[in-house]
Design a protein around this motif. Structure first.
Motif, short mmCIF file in Angstrom:
data_model
loop_
_atom_site.label_atom_id
_atom_site.label_comp_id
_atom_site.label_asym_id
_atom_site.label_seq_id
_atom_site.Cartn_x
_atom_site.Cartn_y
_atom_site.Cartn_z
N SER A 125 25.81 92.93 43.88
CA SER A 125 25.48 93.27 42.49
C SER A 125 23.98 93.39 42.28
CB SER A 125 26.05 92.24 41.52
OG SER A 125 25.24 91.06 41.49
N PRO A 152 33.07 96.96 48.03
CA PRO A 152 32.96 98.19 48.80
C PRO A 152 33.41 97.97 50.24
CG PRO A 152 30.99 97.81 47.51
CD PRO A 152 31.82 96.57 47.40
N ARG A 177 26.53 101.44 44.79
CA ARG A 177 25.89 101.94 43.58
C ARG A 177 26.81 101.83 42.37
NH1 ARG A 177 24.98 106.40 46.19
NH2 ARG A 177 23.25 106.17 47.59
N GLU A 178 28.08 102.15 42.56
CA GLU A 178 29.06 102.04 41.47
C GLU A 178 29.22 100.58 41.03
OE1 GLU A 178 32.69 103.86 42.80
OE2 GLU A 178 31.76 105.84 42.95
N LEU A 179 29.29 99.67 42.00
CA LEU A 179 29.40 98.25 41.68
C LEU A 179 28.18 97.81 40.88
CD1 LEU A 179 30.70 95.41 43.86
CD2 LEU A 179 28.48 95.15 42.80
N ARG A 180 27.01 98.22 41.31
CA ARG A 180 25.77 97.84 40.61
C ARG A 180 25.72 98.44 39.20
NH1 ARG A 180 20.65 96.73 44.36
NH2 ARG A 180 21.67 95.17 45.65
N ASP A 181 26.19 99.66 39.06
CA ASP A 181 26.23 100.28 37.73
C ASP A 181 27.15 99.49 36.80
OD1 ASP A 181 24.48 102.25 38.56
OD2 ASP A 181 26.05 103.78 38.82
N LEU A 182 28.30 99.08 37.31
CA LEU A 182 29.24 98.30 36.49
C LEU A 182 28.68 96.93 36.13
CD1 LEU A 182 32.60 99.13 38.31
CD2 LEU A 182 31.93 99.85 36.01
N THR A 183 28.04 96.28 37.09
CA THR A 183 27.53 94.93 36.83
C THR A 183 26.25 94.95 35.99
OG1 THR A 183 26.32 94.85 38.93
CG2 THR A 183 28.57 93.96 38.92
N GLU A 218 27.62 104.64 48.09
CA GLU A 218 28.05 105.09 46.76
C GLU A 218 28.89 104.01 46.08
OE1 GLU A 218 28.49 107.07 43.33
OE2 GLU A 218 27.10 107.54 44.96
N GLN A 219 29.73 103.33 46.83
CA GLN A 219 30.53 102.25 46.25
C GLN A 219 29.64 101.10 45.79
OE1 GLN A 219 33.47 101.12 49.14
NE2 GLN A 219 34.84 102.80 48.60
#
Length: 111
Positions: free
Chosen positions: A99, A9, A23-29, A20-21
């Motif tokens: 992450s 991010p 959160r997206e990284l955490r969702d992916l990991t 938000e970025q």
């Protein structure tokens, strides 16, 4: 040259966009298996030891870069290699931290 890919991010963005970025990284990991993170942590720890490797390489015949300024092609290559690999370690450390999947305090103790 392929387009630049950002793996992390961008903290220079407004806080909401950065959050938000993350959160997206955490969702992916969140979907990645633990074994994936074991490998990444091991790689990051190896990257942290690069200065030790470079110091050892600097003592070899053909390199002899005790002062870090030798014009030897091998010495120049070793310095460039270490700098590039150090960037990989920085990326991994930040990725692992953001992450939220690893205990960074325990990693620091290990290092």
């Amino acid at each position: 040259m392929p387009p630049k890919k950002d793996f992390l991010p961008d903290p220079a963005q407004p806080f909401d966009a950065f959050s938000e970025q993350v959160r997206e990284l955490r969702d992916l990991t969140a979907e990645l298996p633990d074994e994936y993170f074991v490998v990444l942590v091991g790689d990051m720890i190896t990257e942290d030891a690069l200065l030790t490797y470079q110091t050892m390489i600097n003592t070899l015949d053909g390199v002899r870069d005790e002062m870090g300024a030798s014009a030897s092609p091998w010495a120049k290559w070793t310095r460039s290699w270490t700098a590039e690999e150090n960037r990989h370690g920085d990326l991994l450390r930040t990725y692992l931290y953001l992450s939220g999947r690893v205990d960074m305090r325990m990693i620091e103790r290990t290092v």
